[in-house]
Design a protein around this motif. Structure first.
Motif, PDB file in Angstrom:
ATOM      1  N   ARG A  59     -14.294  -9.902   2.564  1.00 15.69           N
ATOM      2  CA  ARG A  59     -13.460 -10.989   2.620  1.00 15.69           C
ATOM      3  C   ARG A  59     -12.393 -10.846   3.846  1.00 15.69           C
ATOM      4  N   LEU A  60     -12.466 -11.954   4.249  1.00 17.32           N
ATOM      5  CA  LEU A  60     -11.688 -11.972   5.604  1.00 17.32           C
ATOM      6  C   LEU A  60     -10.197 -12.218   5.273  1.00 17.32           C
ATOM      7  N   PHE A  61      -9.913 -12.923   4.327  1.00 17.02           N
ATOM      8  CA  PHE A  61      -8.483 -13.402   3.977  1.00 17.02           C
ATOM      9  C   PHE A  61      -8.244 -13.029   2.582  1.00 17.02           C
ATOM     10  N   ARG A  62      -6.977 -12.619   2.553  1.00 15.63           N
ATOM     11  CA  ARG A  62      -6.331 -12.225   1.204  1.00 15.63           C
ATOM     12  C   ARG A  62      -6.274 -13.535   0.492  1.00 15.63           C
ATOM     13  N   ASP A  63      -6.287 -13.362  -0.995  1.00 12.99           N
ATOM     14  CA  ASP A  63      -6.117 -14.706  -1.982  1.00 12.99           C
ATOM     15  C   ASP A  63      -4.759 -14.883  -1.892  1.00 12.99           C
ATOM     16  N   GLU A  64      -4.113 -16.155  -1.436  1.00 12.76           N
ATOM     17  CA  GLU A  64      -2.779 -16.454  -1.117  1.00 12.76           C
ATOM     18  C   GLU A  64      -2.206 -16.368  -2.808  1.00 12.76           C
ATOM     19  N   ALA A  65      -3.025 -16.810  -3.862  1.00 16.60           N
ATOM     20  CA  ALA A  65      -2.127 -16.870  -5.237  1.00 16.60           C
ATOM     21  C   ALA A  65      -1.934 -15.280  -5.559  1.00 16.60           C
ATOM     22  N   ARG A  66      -2.363 -14.299  -4.890  1.00 14.26           N
ATOM     23  CA  ARG A  66      -2.065 -12.767  -5.121  1.00 14.26           C
ATOM     24  C   ARG A  66      -1.075 -12.133  -4.229  1.00 14.26           C
ATOM     25  N   ASN A  67      -0.570 -13.066  -3.170  1.00 15.84           N
ATOM     26  CA  ASN A  67       0.215 -12.416  -2.098  1.00 15.84           C
ATOM     27  C   ASN A  67       1.777 -12.674  -2.953  1.00 15.84           C
ATOM     28  N   LEU A  68       2.189 -11.242  -2.784  1.00 19.13           N
ATOM     29  CA  LEU A  68       3.591 -11.370  -3.089  1.00 19.13           C
ATOM     30  C   LEU A  68       4.586 -11.255  -2.088  1.00 19.13           C
ATOM     31  N   SER A  69       5.588 -11.964  -2.069  1.00 15.69           N
ATOM     32  CA  SER A  69       6.296 -11.980  -0.909  1.00 15.69           C
ATOM     33  C   SER A  69       7.579 -11.366  -0.973  1.00 15.69           C
TER      34      SER A  69
ATOM     35  N   PRO B 272       2.462 -14.969 -12.234  1.00 12.91           N
ATOM     36  CA  PRO B 272       1.790 -13.535 -12.825  1.00 12.91           C
ATOM     37  C   PRO B 272       0.719 -12.865 -12.196  1.00 12.91           C
ATOM     38  N   SER B 273      -0.077 -13.970 -11.385  1.00 17.05           N
ATOM     39  CA  SER B 273      -1.438 -13.233 -10.819  1.00 17.05           C
ATOM     40  C   SER B 273      -0.605 -12.089  -9.578  1.00 17.05           C
ATOM     41  N   LYS B 274       0.352 -12.381  -9.317  1.00 19.21           N
ATOM     42  CA  LYS B 274       0.930 -11.562  -8.101  1.00 19.21           C
ATOM     43  C   LYS B 274       1.676 -10.338  -8.293  1.00 19.21           C
ATOM     44  N   VAL B 275       1.946 -10.122  -9.678  1.00 17.78           N
ATOM     45  CA  VAL B 275       2.635  -9.035 -10.267  1.00 17.78           C
ATOM     46  C   VAL B 275       1.810  -8.222 -10.794  1.00 17.78           C
ATOM     47  N   PHE B 276       1.419  -7.023 -10.192  1.00 25.87           N
ATOM     48  CA  PHE B 276       0.885  -5.869 -10.939  1.00 25.87           C
ATOM     49  C   PHE B 276       1.115  -4.877  -9.899  1.00 25.87           C
ATOM     50  N   PRO B 277       1.186  -3.481 -10.494  1.00 26.13           N
ATOM     51  CA  PRO B 277       1.713  -2.216  -9.668  1.00 26.13           C
ATOM     52  C   PRO B 277       0.931  -2.021  -8.340  1.00 26.13           C
ATOM     53  N   HIS B 278      -0.249  -2.409  -8.112  1.00 29.99           N
ATOM     54  CA  HIS B 278      -1.014  -2.219  -6.902  1.00 29.99           C
ATOM     55  C   HIS B 278      -0.604  -3.153  -5.826  1.00 29.99           C
ATOM     56  N   ASN B 279       0.056  -4.155  -6.297  1.00 25.02           N
ATOM     57  CA  ASN B 279       0.532  -5.055  -5.378  1.00 25.02           C
ATOM     58  C   ASN B 279       1.736  -4.773  -4.459  1.00 25.02           C
ATOM     59  N   LEU B 280       2.476  -3.936  -5.126  1.00 24.41           N
ATOM     60  CA  LEU B 280       3.752  -3.406  -4.790  1.00 24.41           C
ATOM     61  C   LEU B 280       3.390  -2.492  -3.410  1.00 24.41           C
ATOM     62  N   ARG B 281       2.049  -1.957  -3.552  1.00 20.13           N
ATOM     63  CA  ARG B 281       1.507  -1.012  -2.522  1.00 20.13           C
ATOM     64  C   ARG B 281       1.322  -1.764  -1.388  1.00 20.13           C
ATOM     65  N   HIS B 282       0.593  -2.929  -1.424  1.00 27.83           N
ATOM     66  CA  HIS B 282       0.172  -3.958  -0.799  1.00 27.83           C
ATOM     67  C   HIS B 282       1.370  -4.444   0.148  1.00 27.83           C
TER      68      HIS B 282
END
Length: 281
Positions: free
Chosen positions: A98-108, A221-231
């Protein structure tokens, strides 16, 4: 070819092996969950390569994403390697990178700050501090237990996982917050993030508490999960320092290619960058 041991019995022995090898709790749970799903699907039939191929196809037919199927096969292959059933291994599905990250999962950063502020407003002090700790250090959810009173005092945590040792540096401001919280909880030593009964927070509980904040913080909610904080940590670190090798060290990656996956941007962001080149008259 039928196997000498019942798959369910071999699975029980496999679980004991994983724990002896000191695999992380998350890894053990995932391997056992996926391997158990295969054993249930077998429904008494023998373990064969042909059966694994049928299971792989059945997962796809039931709508499992190829990356998820490959993840489940990896768990099954670990069982086969342990049991000496290597001839039952099958090929992984080919997946285009995958070249791009899913925008729906991008936590700002704004959404991250809103989650913390909402947790504080709701009186969820432990959750607010946990979000800040994971966001500011880039630790995995399985590494939360290494954030101790002693680590906060020293400004660093020594983490031993997957046969590797690494040091997590804790920002001074965060250390002070952690120490104040520990004193308030009358916690003089050991883990800082504990349940009311004094037990370690489980991965499931952390996940659940984070998801529970979403509707109050107005964050998808699709953006909020522990590993996304690492991202988020990886993205902000790289934006400021532009040092992918240093980031790999901080995250504990043995390969920079793994770190590169954390830095994938959304297609919208990539389009914006390309438009800034001003190569169109």
């Amino acid at each position: 070819m039928e196997k000498s041991k019942e798959p369910a019995e071999q699975l029980r022995i496999f679980a004991q092996y994983l724990r002896r090898e000191e695999r992380s709790r998350g890894t053990v749970e995932k391997y056992l969950r996926d391997a158990s799903a295969f054993v249930r699907w077998l429904n008494g039939r023998p373990v064969t390569k042909e059966a694994v191929l049928l299971w792989r196809d059945d997962l796809l037919a039931r709508g499992y994403a190829p990356v998820t199927v490959n993840s489940m096969l990896a768990a099954l292959h670990a069982l086969f390697c342990f049991a000496g059933w290597e001839e039952c291994r099958v090929k992984y599905l080919k997946i285009q990178r995958r070249l791009f990250r899913d925008e729906a999962r991008n936590l700002s950063r704004g959404e991250y700050a809103r989650l913390i502020a909402t947790a504080q407003k709701l009186g969820k002090e432990r959750l607010a501090l946990l979000l800040e700790t994971m966001g500011a250090t880039g630790i995995r959810v399985s590494e939360v237990k290494y954030i101790t009173v002693e680590a906060a005092a020293a400004g660093q945590a020594e983490i031993a996982l997957k046969g590797k040792l690494r040091t997590i540096l804790i920002p001074a401001k965060l250390c002070r917050k952690l120490q104040r919280y520990a004193r308030k909880q009358k916690n003089a030593s050991g883990e800082i993030f504990l349940t009311r009964s004094g037990k370690s927070l489980s991965r499931k509980q952390i996940w659940s508490e984070m998801k529970g904040l979403c509707k109050y913080a107005d964050v998808n909610p699709s953006k909020v999960f522990p590993h996304n904080l690492r991202h988020l940590f990886a993205t902000v670190f790289y934006q400021i320092h532009r040092d992918i090798a240093g980031l790999a060290d901080v995250l504990g990656h043995s390969s920079i290619e793994t770190t590169r996956l954390y830095l994938a941007v959304s297609s919208t962001e990539q389009a914006r960058r390309i438009s800034q080149l001003r190569l169109i008259s």
